[in-house]
Motif scaffolding. Structure first.
Motif, PDB file in Angstrom:
ATOM      1  N   ASP B 192       0.818  -1.232   0.027  1.00  0.00           N
ATOM      2  CA  ASP B 192      -0.046  -0.018   0.048  1.00  0.00           C
ATOM      3  C   ASP B 192       0.928   1.187  -0.078  1.00  0.00           C
ATOM      4  N   SER B 193       1.152   1.664  -1.326  1.00  0.00           N
ATOM      5  CA  SER B 193       2.158   2.705  -1.294  1.00  0.00           C
ATOM      6  C   SER B 193       2.233   3.132  -2.786  1.00  0.00           C
ATOM      7  N   ALA B 194       2.282   4.666  -2.628  1.00  0.00           N
ATOM      8  CA  ALA B 194       2.555   5.272  -3.716  1.00  0.00           C
ATOM      9  C   ALA B 194       3.684   4.949  -4.542  1.00  0.00           C
ATOM     10  N   ILE B 195       4.847   4.688  -4.059  1.00  0.00           N
ATOM     11  CA  ILE B 195       6.182   4.503  -4.499  1.00  0.00           C
ATOM     12  C   ILE B 195       6.070   3.241  -5.507  1.00  0.00           C
ATOM     13  N   MET B 196       5.077   2.406  -5.249  1.00  0.00           N
ATOM     14  CA  MET B 196       5.175   1.331  -6.160  1.00  0.00           C
ATOM     15  C   MET B 196       5.209   1.633  -7.507  1.00  0.00           C
ATOM     16  N   ALA B 197       4.665   2.637  -8.020  1.00  0.00           N
ATOM     17  CA  ALA B 197       4.678   2.820  -9.452  1.00  0.00           C
ATOM     18  C   ALA B 197       6.030   3.450 -10.142  1.00  0.00           C
ATOM     19  N   PRO B 198       6.704   4.576  -9.366  1.00  0.00           N
ATOM     20  CA  PRO B 198       7.857   4.906  -9.894  1.00  0.00           C
ATOM     21  C   PRO B 198       8.995   3.743  -9.667  1.00  0.00           C
ATOM     22  N   LEU B 199       8.820   3.047  -8.577  1.00  0.00           N
ATOM     23  CA  LEU B 199       9.758   1.782  -8.629  1.00  0.00           C
ATOM     24  C   LEU B 199       9.568   0.863  -9.652  1.00  0.00           C
ATOM     25  N   PHE B 200       8.283   0.487 -10.058  1.00  0.00           N
ATOM     26  CA  PHE B 200       8.096  -0.340 -11.163  1.00  0.00           C
ATOM     27  C   PHE B 200       8.617   0.374 -12.625  1.00  0.00           C
ATOM     28  N   ILE B 201       8.616   1.677 -12.566  1.00  0.00           N
ATOM     29  CA  ILE B 201       9.149   2.402 -13.833  1.00  0.00           C
ATOM     30  C   ILE B 201      10.437   2.101 -13.943  1.00  0.00           C
ATOM     31  N   ALA B 202      11.456   2.313 -12.733  1.00  0.00           N
ATOM     32  CA  ALA B 202      12.934   2.083 -12.658  1.00  0.00           C
ATOM     33  C   ALA B 202      13.010   0.625 -12.920  1.00  0.00           C
ATOM     34  N   MET B 203      12.397  -0.232 -12.462  1.00  0.00           N
ATOM     35  CA  MET B 203      12.725  -1.510 -12.569  1.00  0.00           C
ATOM     36  C   MET B 203      12.397  -1.824 -14.212  1.00  0.00           C
ATOM     37  N   SER B 204      11.230  -1.196 -14.730  1.00  0.00           N
ATOM     38  CA  SER B 204      11.119  -1.588 -16.209  1.00  0.00           C
ATOM     39  C   SER B 204      12.316  -1.065 -17.004  1.00  0.00           C
ATOM     40  N   PHE B 205      12.960   0.139 -16.499  1.00  0.00           N
ATOM     41  CA  PHE B 205      14.157   0.677 -17.492  1.00  0.00           C
ATOM     42  C   PHE B 205      15.395  -0.259 -17.283  1.00  0.00           C
ATOM     43  N   SER B 206      15.456  -0.750 -16.103  1.00  0.00           N
ATOM     44  CA  SER B 206      16.602  -1.728 -15.739  1.00  0.00           C
ATOM     45  C   SER B 206      16.435  -3.162 -16.254  1.00  0.00           C
ATOM     46  N   TYR B 207      15.363  -3.674 -16.096  1.00  0.00           N
ATOM     47  CA  TYR B 207      15.115  -5.080 -16.865  1.00  0.00           C
ATOM     48  C   TYR B 207      15.108  -5.051 -18.338  1.00  0.00           C
ATOM     49  N   GLY B 208      14.332  -4.197 -18.598  1.00  0.00           N
ATOM     50  CA  GLY B 208      14.033  -4.025 -20.203  1.00  0.00           C
ATOM     51  C   GLY B 208      15.729  -3.712 -20.820  1.00  0.00           C
ATOM     52  N   LEU B 209      16.535  -2.850 -20.502  1.00  0.00           N
ATOM     53  CA  LEU B 209      17.643  -2.714 -21.148  1.00  0.00           C
ATOM     54  C   LEU B 209      18.611  -3.990 -20.908  1.00  0.00           C
ATOM     55  N   ALA B 210      18.519  -4.731 -19.725  1.00  0.00           N
ATOM     56  CA  ALA B 210      19.376  -5.737 -19.715  1.00  0.00           C
ATOM     57  C   ALA B 210      18.871  -6.746 -20.683  1.00  0.00           C
ATOM     58  N   VAL B 211      17.618  -7.059 -20.759  1.00  0.00           N
ATOM     59  CA  VAL B 211      17.171  -8.106 -21.662  1.00  0.00           C
ATOM     60  C   VAL B 211      17.443  -7.564 -23.243  1.00  0.00           C
ATOM     61  N   TYR B 212      17.377  -6.356 -23.401  1.00  0.00           N
ATOM     62  CA  TYR B 212      17.641  -5.801 -24.754  1.00  0.00           C
ATOM     63  C   TYR B 212      18.993  -5.982 -25.015  1.00  0.00           C
ATOM     64  N   LEU B 213      19.859  -5.816 -23.982  1.00  0.00           N
ATOM     65  CA  LEU B 213      21.483  -5.964 -24.130  1.00  0.00           C
ATOM     66  C   LEU B 213      21.921  -7.270 -24.698  1.00  0.00           C
ATOM     67  N   LEU B 214      21.402  -8.417 -23.784  1.00  0.00           N
ATOM     68  CA  LEU B 214      21.528  -9.633 -23.945  1.00  0.00           C
ATOM     69  C   LEU B 214      21.110 -10.177 -25.451  1.00  0.00           C
ATOM     70  N   VAL B 215      19.531  -9.717 -25.566  1.00  0.00           N
ATOM     71  CA  VAL B 215      19.197 -10.129 -26.965  1.00  0.00           C
ATOM     72  C   VAL B 215      20.050  -9.500 -28.213  1.00  0.00           C
ATOM     73  N   LEU B 216      20.335  -8.246 -28.160  1.00  0.00           N
ATOM     74  CA  LEU B 216      21.441  -7.745 -29.044  1.00  0.00           C
ATOM     75  C   LEU B 216      22.799  -8.351 -29.275  1.00  0.00           C
ATOM     76  N   LEU B 217      23.237  -8.697 -28.049  1.00  0.00           N
ATOM     77  CA  LEU B 217      24.606  -9.444 -28.116  1.00  0.00           C
ATOM     78  C   LEU B 217      24.577 -10.807 -28.830  1.00  0.00           C
ATOM     79  N   ILE B 218      23.230 -11.463 -28.515  1.00  0.00           N
ATOM     80  CA  ILE B 218      23.119 -12.889 -28.970  1.00  0.00           C
ATOM     81  C   ILE B 218      23.146 -12.697 -30.504  1.00  0.00           C
ATOM     82  N   ALA B 219      22.097 -11.736 -30.710  1.00  0.00           N
ATOM     83  CA  ALA B 219      21.508 -11.787 -32.034  1.00  0.00           C
ATOM     84  C   ALA B 219      23.008 -11.328 -33.048  1.00  0.00           C
ATOM     85  N   CYS B 220      23.577 -10.419 -32.488  1.00  0.00           N
ATOM     86  CA  CYS B 220      24.762  -9.748 -33.450  1.00  0.00           C
ATOM     87  C   CYS B 220      25.887 -11.057 -33.620  1.00  0.00           C
TER      88      CYS B 220
END
Lengths: 257, 410, 139
Positions: B192-220
């Motif tokens: 029960d806290s408003a911070i869940m929203a910005p926390l999830f946004i920060a998490m999305s930046f972080s996890y999304g980029l990590a997955v992107y990096l790995l996919v890019l490295l593997i694909a190339c």
């Protein structure tokens, strides 16, 4: 490639024929749709008559539980609920349903302990109703909070949202349910305040069992009716709600909590 | 800067087919798990009346959160007009769609009544953030598909910026919505806290980029395309920034909670004596998912490109592991802690009141989650093979307008 | 040449579409001349259903969908709102004299639904036989 002498003629005839085509298309669409629209309007049941039948918001069902009459060792309400609604355990307490339970509460500072029955509190502002994506969790006009199992998709979000841990999920296939208490695998359920009994002007099974064989601690009635027994008692004696600080205004009130 | 050529993957080698078959196998296993769970009921899973959301939800939420973050790279290229990111945009869009579809499939197949999906898509309670999320998720797929088309159809490129802006805004709302699934729950102390929203946004930046990096490295690597040091450096540093952001919001969440006496119980549970949840929090989320990737990204010298590439790859893997740990603590730890019906009192009952709930993930749950990951991977593989998402070369000289040929190993 | 082939195709399509109806008879229960099996539907108890057969065959699903909302949301439980009354009239006895549940193909709803290959969603939650029928099929 340009055939100047032919072009203007073709354009003119194209324009007019396109216009008339669109016109006749619109007419055809109108003719196709009009009978359906008319029949729909005729076929709809008149809502005025239907709205006055059944549950009404002039009533608000509630319960008053006097814990000074509630025995620590007694669980007649729990047994009655299970019998009435066909709640069968499968020997798996983590997933077996329970609509009402006796909670033993001990004050760690003083050592004083008591037990009380806890079931769905039938809040006035239920969080489970707010979060249900399909609207299956709903509050009936007379204040009873129910699950419309026809729309429940089994997402369990209402179970996350309920502050009273009132809801159970049906984890296994069921057979030979009680006719008045349909329940099925994959949907969420909770205390219905024995709505099928209330609609026949009877009392919930737990209240009946408590007054018959238990301590007589449970009282059921209409909180909106100032002359009902329950209204008179809550006006006379102090009563509390569990987690009243959440502002949900439950319909279940406790004396001597 | 040269014109970027995009080409499909060759996709005719043994490795490619082996990977594709492997992913199909995992997807089928996931589907089989879903049927098994639906047929026997959720009694065959580890989820109970106390912990109602389990491993499938950890996977699903990771995939959905990473999906919105994977689009970041395209947004930086289009919306913020950073030239090095522009060639990376198409893969970013594809990955976003693939991850979201994978996450949604896991979520839907775990429903108690998945046959009622049509009910979920036609009856809405608009007070429910869940209902809004359904619109946000489906809309995201459409917005990103449009955005991809505008990027890939050269005649429509001039509209790509508007679409990119729309996609960026949409994903922020979507991730806020996902965070609010938890943030709106007044009942649970962990949420029960408003911070869940910005926390999830920060998490999305972080996890999304990590997955992107790995996919890019593997694909190339898999298709023998050059991947320049400038891309790795920029993405690696960006990953570091996002990891810091996640650590910041996590710290803020717990520090604020620690200040309130009423939350002492839940904080003690997560941070000190919650057993597996405490271990996953400190070891998994903070150390493996936070501090170690930061060390790797910032302490490795970027001029040694091969070593930096290895560090960034490892950091990405660690961020993903940390992400799963974080979601496990949030989703399952938050439910394991008992509801506080009678503040200050000790309670017990036949319905597990007052006791920390036990949860052991079962095999069907794991396999269903992995099936969703495999689906996302398969969509990416198929997309790269069939359409032109990947630039023929991402060498630093080809894409960086400021690149100076230095004595680099790449 | 083109129009002749087109007419030929049209004729074949029409024949395929119209063939099933050449055996249509007023009483759907009787075996038609072509030998296509029809479901054997047990007769319900009492004189008539709440509406006549043709109406029920076409509209019982809409009735159920509408009536269930009346029961759930308004608490209206008596006829014509009652599924319980439907089931108690349309009870079918099994070999052991007890009412059959929906897992038995002789169950009233299953005779048609199996034939038409339409899934029944009701009985995951609702009891498919009258409550007292655990002991005996007779009401």
């Amino acid at each position: 490639m340009k055939e100047n002498n032919k072009k203007p003629v073709r354009e003119e005839s194209c324009n007019t024929s396109r216009r008339s085509f669109l016109g006749s298309l619109a007419t055809a669409a109108g003719i196709s749709l009009a009978p359906g629209v008319m029949l729909y309007g005729i076929g709809k049941p008149s809502s005025a008559a239907a709205a006055t039948d059944g549950a009404s918001s002039s009533v608000r069902w509630g319960m008053l539980i006097d814990l000074s009459q509630c025995d620590n060792g007694c669980d007649d309400c729990v047994t009655a609920c299970a019998t009435e609604n066909g709640l069968r355990g499968f020997g798996r307490p983590e997933t077996d349903p329970q609509w009402i339970r006796k909670v033993e509460m001990t004050n760690p500072e003083t050592g004083h302990s008591k037990s009380l029955p806890v079931m769905c509190q039938h809040c006035e502002d239920p969080p489970c109703v707010d979060v249900c994506p399909t609207g299956a969790s709903f509050k009936r006009a007379d204040g009873i909070v129910l699950v419309d199992k026809h729309s429940c998709i089994g997402c369990r979000y209402c179970m996350m949202a309920c502050p009273y841990k009132a809801r159970s999920f049906v984890h296994e296939a069921l057979e030979d349910q009680k006719t008045h208490a349909p329940r099925g695998k994959g949907t969420v359920e909770s205390c219905t305040l024995c709505v099928h009994r209330i609609d026949e002007n009877r009392q919930p099974a737990c209240v009946e069992a408590c007054s018959d064989t238990g301590g007589g601690a449970m009282l059921f009635g209409d909180l909106n009716d100032p002359d009902s027994e329950i209204s008179r008692r809550v006006a006379t004696y102090a009563s509390q709600q569990i987690r009243a600080d959440l502002g949900l205004n439950p319909g279940i009130r406790y004396r001597n909590l | 800067m040269k014109n970027i050529t995009y080409t499909e993957l060759e996709g005719n080698g043994t490795t490619f087919y082996a990977m594709a078959l492997g992913l199909i196998g995992v997807m089928l296993a996931g589907l089989g798990s879903a049927f098994y769970m639906e047929h026997h009921g959720h009694v065959v899973t580890g989820m109970t009346n106390q912990v109602v959301w389990g491993m499938p939800h950890v996977f699903a939420i990771f995939l959905i959160v990473a999906a919105s973050g994977a689009l970041n790279v395209a947004s930086i290229g289009t919306v913020f007009s950073k030239p090095v990111y522009k060639p990376l945009g198409r893969l970013s869009g594809l990955l976003a769609i693939a991850l979201l579809v994978g996450g949604l499939v896991v979520l839907v197949l775990d429903l108690g009544r998945p046959d009622r999906l049509i009910v979920a898509m036609t009856r809405y309670n608009f007070k429910s953030i869940f209902a809004w999320n359904i619109f946000l998720y489906v809309g995201f797929l459409l917005v990103v598909a449009t955005y991809l088309w505008l990027q890939m159809e050269r005649r429509m490129n001039r509209f790509a910026k508007t679409a990119g802006l729309a996609a960026f805004a949409w994903r922020l709302v979507l991730t806020t919505g996902t965070g609010c699934i938890f943030g709106f729950l007044v009942a649970r102390e962990a949420y029960d806290s408003a911070i869940m929203a910005p926390l999830f946004i920060a998490m999305s930046f972080s996890y999304g980029l990590a997955v992107y990096l790995l996919v890019l490295l593997i694909a190339c690597k898999g298709s023998g395309r050059e991947l320049g040091g400038v891309v790795i450096r920029k993405l690696g540093r960006l990953l570091g920034v996002f990891v810091i952001a996640v650590l910041y919001f996590t710290a803020l969440q717990h520090l604020t909670s620690l200040y309130a006496a009423e939350h002492a119980g839940i904080e003690r549970f997560i941070l000190l004596d919650g057993g597996i949840y405490t271990a996953l929090f400190w070891l998994g989320q903070v150390f493996l998912g936070g501090l170690l990737p930061l060390l790797l990204v910032y302490r490795t010298s970027p001029s040694d490109t091969q070593k930096y590439r290895r560090s960034v790859s490892l950091a990405s893997v660690l961020v993903i592991i940390g992400g799963f740990a974080q979601l496990y603590v949030i989703v399952i730890g938050g439910q394991a802690y008992p509801l506080d019906l009678f503040p200050g009192m000790e309670v017990s009952s036949s319905f597990h009141d007052g006791a920390v709930a036990a949860y052991a993930p079962s095999l069907p749950e794991f396999v269903l989650g992995l099936g969703g990951v495999a689906l996302a991977g398969f969509i990416v593989m198929l997309g790269l093979r069939v359409l032109r998402f990947l630039p023929a070369s991402l060498a630093s000289a080809d894409i960086d307008p400021h690149h100076k040929a230095t004595a680099e190993l790449s | 040449m083109r129009s002749h082939t087109g007419a030929g195709y049209l004729a074949i399509v029409l024949l395929c579409l119209l063939y099933p109806f050449h055996t249509a008879s007023a009483d759907g229960n009787r075996e038609p001349a072509s030998g296509v099996p029809r479901p054997v539907i047990a007769r319900g108890q009492g004189e008539t259903c709440v509406a006549d057969n043709d109406f029920m065959r076409r509209n019982h699903m809409d009735m159920l969908n509408h009536q269930r909302d009346e029961t759930v949301f308004k608490g209206l439980r008596d006829e014509p709102f009652s599924l319980r009354d439907c089931i108690s009239c349309h009870v079918v006895e099994g070999a052991d004299g007890m009412a059959v549940t929906v897992s038995d193909p002789k169950h009233f709803c299953r005779t048609c639904h199996d034939y038409a290959a339409v899934d029944i969603d009701c009985f995951q939650c609702h009891a498919s036989r009258p409550e007292s029928a655990g002991q005996s099929g007779a009401n």
